[in-house]
Design an enzyme around this catalytic site. Structure first.
Site, PDB file in Angstrom:
ATOM      1  N   HIS A  79      73.489 -31.374 -35.162  1.00 24.77           N
ATOM      2  CA  HIS A  79      73.657 -32.186 -33.944  1.00 24.77           C
ATOM      3  C   HIS A  79      74.746 -33.211 -34.230  1.00 24.77           C
ATOM      4  O   HIS A  79      74.716 -33.881 -35.271  1.00 24.77           O
ATOM      5  CB  HIS A  79      72.308 -32.860 -33.668  1.00 24.77           C
ATOM      6  CG  HIS A  79      72.219 -33.710 -32.452  1.00 24.77           C
ATOM      7  ND1 HIS A  79      73.102 -33.636 -31.396  1.00 24.77           N
ATOM      8  CD2 HIS A  79      71.310 -34.663 -32.103  1.00 24.77           C
ATOM      9  CE1 HIS A  79      72.739 -34.510 -30.471  1.00 24.77           C
ATOM     10  NE2 HIS A  79      71.661 -35.155 -30.880  1.00 24.77           N
ATOM     11  N   ASP A  83      73.804 -40.770 -34.829  1.00 23.34           N
ATOM     12  CA  ASP A  83      72.692 -41.152 -35.708  1.00 23.34           C
ATOM     13  C   ASP A  83      72.435 -40.110 -36.792  1.00 23.34           C
ATOM     14  O   ASP A  83      71.746 -40.396 -37.776  1.00 23.34           O
ATOM     15  CB  ASP A  83      71.408 -41.447 -34.912  1.00 23.34           C
ATOM     16  CG  ASP A  83      71.053 -40.369 -33.911  1.00 23.34           C
ATOM     17  OD1 ASP A  83      71.955 -39.678 -33.414  1.00 23.34           O
ATOM     18  OD2 ASP A  83      69.858 -40.228 -33.605  1.00 23.34           O
ATOM     19  N   HIS A 224      63.987 -37.368 -36.915  1.00 26.43           N
ATOM     20  CA  HIS A 224      63.476 -38.742 -36.837  1.00 26.43           C
ATOM     21  C   HIS A 224      61.984 -38.717 -37.135  1.00 26.43           C
ATOM     22  O   HIS A 224      61.253 -37.863 -36.614  1.00 26.43           O
ATOM     23  CB  HIS A 224      63.634 -39.330 -35.430  1.00 26.43           C
ATOM     24  CG  HIS A 224      65.043 -39.512 -34.981  1.00 26.43           C
ATOM     25  ND1 HIS A 224      65.886 -40.483 -35.486  1.00 26.43           N
ATOM     26  CD2 HIS A 224      65.764 -38.854 -34.048  1.00 26.43           C
ATOM     27  CE1 HIS A 224      67.060 -40.414 -34.881  1.00 26.43           C
ATOM     28  NE2 HIS A 224      67.024 -39.426 -34.003  1.00 26.43           N
TER      29      HIS A 224
END
Ligand code: FEO
Length: 402
Positions: A79, A83, A224
């Site tokens: 991705h 982040d 995450h």
């Protein structure tokens, strides 16, 4: 022995725990977050994802506990969002022989973020595999979960799915696995994450879940938060419900108020709904709450009442912000109405009502209004409307079950 950060022998979490982040592009991350990266050591060594830019050195230090970063062969980029890929440039400088493994859309997106002319890309297609020796990486495109270029990486020999944002939570912890944490807390954070990040892409997630159902998975390692290795049925069932905004018998009342009149109306609506029974009632004064919480609340609420008085010819700005947020998130299948007080123009409640139409909510009534201060007849009407919200919420939840 497998230590605390190991998913399997030779497979390690090497990410960064961000204990203090409280604002993630507007998402109120009350419990911090983590940017998960994973190291897979085999005949070839792969790093799966990186971290936010400022934490590149932390990632490299964690990697160096297991292997010299210079010996990394592949860095998989699932991705391109910052982040996870923000540290990629700095990490590549420490990994001179590494190829960046990603799909074509990701290569293009990375190149729009920074100068990648010196990077060595290995572009992979949906379903393609890459052998590391005893283990294999398989790449699965998952467009719009969360960006167009997003993909999962699956490790069939270990039954691990590196699921990138999907199944993630903004949740900082020194622990890595779901069986080391309270399931209620992790699921609540996964729900908040879904509501605020994934909700607009419910259809795409449903398609991805179908694709993932064909895989034999024992561990889901998102980018995450906590890794799922025990409670997979719970998170997969939750994702099925969230993907369709499954309504619960739940009423959400959210309002802003100027001199207390719209607050009085909100409490009368709450009274009526509570007295009716059968539904959970949630009440939020917007300025004592936040859009992150209110996105989570609407995800499984069947019915809503949104209130604002008129201020400067329209609704109050916090309500405008909430409705703009809802417009982007596109919660499905809700029913409700607008309410609020006014002095000489009903623009506040009327503009909320127009926004509910725009959101394609079923409107249960015309806006409920009070001229300056709600009198007894208005408060009675609020109680009746609250009872209607509760009845309707129960009906909607039952209809979904049936
Ligand atoms: Fe965690 Fe879409 O990035």
């Amino acid at each position: 022995m497998i230590e605390g950060n190991a998913l399997r022998e030779g497979i390690h979490w090497v990410g960064y725990v961000d204990w203090s982040v409280r604002d993630f592009h507007g998402y109120h991350t009350a419990r911090g977050s983590t940017y998960n990266a994973y190291l897979v050591r085999d005949a070839k060594t792969a790093l799966i994802d990186t971290v936010k830019g400022p934490y590149a050195a932390d990632l490299l230090r964690h990697v160096a506990a297991y292997v010299d970063p210079a010996n990394i062969d592949y860095i998989v980029c699932n991705h391109a969002e910052t982040d996870h890929a923000g540290a990629l440039g700095e990490v590549l400088q420490a990994c001179p022989r590494a190829e960046v493994v990603c799909n074509e859309k990701c290569r293009a997106a990375l190149s729009l973020h920074r100068d990648t002319s010196a990077w060595r890309f290995r572009v992979v297609r949906d379903g393609e595999t890459l052998s590391l020796g005893r283990r294999t990486l398989q790449f699965i495109d998952t467009p719009m979960v969360h960006w167009p270029e997003s993909m999962f990486t699956y490790l069939p020999e270990e039954k691990i799915l590196f699921s990138m944002d999907a199944f993630g939570q903004h949740y900082a912890s020194s622990r890595r696995f779901d069986d080391e944490e309270s399931l209620d807390v992790v699921l609540a954070e996964a729900k908040t994450y879904w509501a605020n990040i994934v909700m607009p892409y419910g259809k795409q997630v449903a398609a991805v879940l179908e694709k993932a159902a064909t895989l034999d998975i024992e561990t889901i390692a998102p980018s995450h938060g906590i890794v799922w290795r025990k409670n997979l049925p719970a998170i997969l069932a939750a994702y099925k419900d969230w993907a369709v905004c499954r309504p619960h018998a739940k009423v959400l009342i959210a309002y802003d108020t100027m001199w207390g009149s719209t607050a009085k109306m909100a409490r009368a609506i709450e009274e009526g709904a509570t007295k009716q029974g059968g539904a959970e009632i949630r009440v939020h004064f917007i300025r004592a709450s936040n859009i992150t919480v209110l996105a989570t609340e609407i995800l499984d609420a069947a019915t809503v009442a949104l209130g604002s008085p008129t201020l400067n010819r329209t609704m109050m700005p916090e309500m405008g912000g909430l409705l703009t947020y809802y417009k982007g998130l596109r919660p499905l299948g809700k029913a409700g109405f607008a309410f609020g007080s006014y002095g000489w123009a009903k623009n506040g409640p009327n503009d909320v009502d127009a926004a509910l139409k725009d959101l394609k909510f079923e409107r249960l009534r015309e806006p409920l209004t009070a001229n300056y201060v709600p009198d007894d007849s208005v408060l009675d009407a609020c109680r009746d409307a609250g009872a209607h919200l509760a009845r309707k919420a129960v009906e909607m939840a039952e209809a979904f079950e049936g």
